[in-house]
Scaffold this motif. Structure first.
Motif, PDB file in Angstrom:
ATOM      1  N   ARG A 264      12.289 -10.934 -49.461  1.00 51.06           N
ATOM      2  CA  ARG A 264      13.057 -10.134 -50.412  1.00 51.06           C
ATOM      3  C   ARG A 264      13.682  -8.937 -49.713  1.00 51.06           C
ATOM      4  O   ARG A 264      14.838  -8.571 -49.986  1.00 51.06           O
TER       5      ARG A 264
ATOM      6  N   SER B  63      17.661  -8.663 -49.737  1.00 49.60           N
ATOM      7  CA  SER B  63      18.201  -7.664 -50.662  1.00 49.60           C
ATOM      8  C   SER B  63      18.159  -6.238 -50.128  1.00 49.60           C
ATOM      9  O   SER B  63      18.832  -5.349 -50.655  1.00 49.60           O
TER      10      SER B  63
ATOM     11  N   GLU C  13      12.839 -12.804 -56.942  1.00 53.01           N
ATOM     12  CA  GLU C  13      12.843 -11.692 -57.899  1.00 53.01           C
ATOM     13  C   GLU C  13      12.007 -12.034 -59.136  1.00 53.01           C
ATOM     14  O   GLU C  13      11.297 -11.181 -59.677  1.00 53.01           O
TER      15      GLU C  13
END
Length: 340
Positions: free
Chosen positions: A74, A78, A166
């Motif tokens: 992640r 991101s 997510e």
């Protein structure tokens, strides 16, 4: 002159390195027990079994490697740091850095699980019941942990999309996974008890069975360690083939068959160098520097680990951003939370 030379040799390869390693690992092990006890008290409060509040110790997240791997992907995709289990991701990043620079120094000097199996190995040595599997059995068994590693990497690093990550990140399961981990140890199934007893029992016969053959975390660090600049080198001209290095090696590496130990199984304990009876036959080497103090490696391991810890504290990436009241909400329904 002779006294100065003896002092230099003691600094380069102190005979007490094994005791030092046991002490350092033992300190981490005792701290884990203390953190585990504190987390148990927090869980009692969170599950409504007591009104006494004890702050949740972030270090328990070290036992959530899958969550840390998801958090790392992640972060890469991101740019967002995992603030649900930030300590777990920090420890994971520290172990990766240690693996790249200092071989499997995390396994050799920090890991509390490895410490437990080291104690089993010491007992088995005293009982003289350790058995070295032949190559035809040892090599296939070595691949097991890499198969487990590639299984997790395939599911998480390759298959999971950012949207799936997510969704997992904010799922009730991930918010309460630390309590799930605690309950695994407090109320294990019969199958889990059987597996743990088997691993403990077989480790009395085959040295560090879990670490050597089954630990996917160690497999990952072993692959990263192939890039490490630290290597143990053997001088074949002065080697007397006493095999003291192989007898003491926790990773069961056949050191006398190599001139340079490049294998990913090396945990960076440096015990082989310390027990070698021939001066400069085994040395801890760096590029362009063949002879270094074996204290350099553990000092660097601890320095990197605590550097990551200190930076996480200073930048606010150690304590979870999840309010205790929210955690308490999910702890109260933990039995209803299925695995994702």
């Amino acid at each position: 002159m002779e006294q100065g030379r003896a002092s230099d040799t003691s600094l380069i390869r102190p005979k007490w390195i094994r005791s030092l390693r046991t002490f350092v690992q033992g300190c981490f092990g005792l701290f884990c027990l203390y953190a585990g006890y504190r987390f148990y008290l927090f869980y009692l409060w969170g599950s409504g079994q007591t009104s006494s509040y004890v702050p949740r110790p972030p270090s328990v997240e070290a036992f959530l490697p899958i969550s840390a791997l998801v958090g790392l992907k992640r972060l890469v995709l991101s740019g967002h740091y995992d603030m649900i289990h930030p300590a777990g991701l920090t420890i994971f990043l520290a172990s990766i850095c240690i693996g790249l620079l200092l071989r499997k120094g995390f396994c050799g000097w920090i890991c509390p699980v490895g410490f437990c199996f080291n104690l089993v190995e010491k007992t088995a040595k005293k009982l003289k019941i350790l058995w070295q599997p032949p190559l035809w059995l040892d090599l296939p068994l070595l691949f097991l942990k890499y198969l487990l590693l590639f299984f997790f990497l395939y599911l998480i690093a390759w298959k999971m999309t950012l949207a799936q990550i997510e969704a997992f990140h904010t799922s009730p399961y991930n918010l309460a996974v630390d309590a799930k981990m605690l309950l695994f140890f407090l109320s294990p199934s019969q199958l889990s008890v059987g597996i743990m007893l088997f691993l403990m029992a077989i480790s009395f016969i085959i040295r560090n069975f879990w670490c050597r053959y089954l630990c996917p975390y160690g497999a990952l660090l072993g692959l990263l360690a192939l890039a490490s600049p630290f290597q143990v080198k053997r001088d074949p001209k002065t080697c007397i083939n006493c095999k003291k290095c192989e007898k003491t090696c926790p990773a069961s590496i056949r050191i006398t068959a190599k001139n340079t130990v490049r294998t990913g199984e090396c945990i960076g304990c440096t015990e082989c160098v310390s027990v070698c009876p021939v001066e400069d036959c085994l040395t801890l080497a760096l590029p362009r520097r063949r002879k270094n103090s074996i204290l350099l490696l553990p000092a660097a391991v601890l320095a990197i680990y605590f550097l990551f810890y200190g930076m996480a504290i200073l930048t606010g990436h150690w304590y979870s951003a999840v309010p205790p009241e929210v955690t308490k909400k999910f702890y109260s329904i933990i039995a209803e939370l299925p695995h994702p």
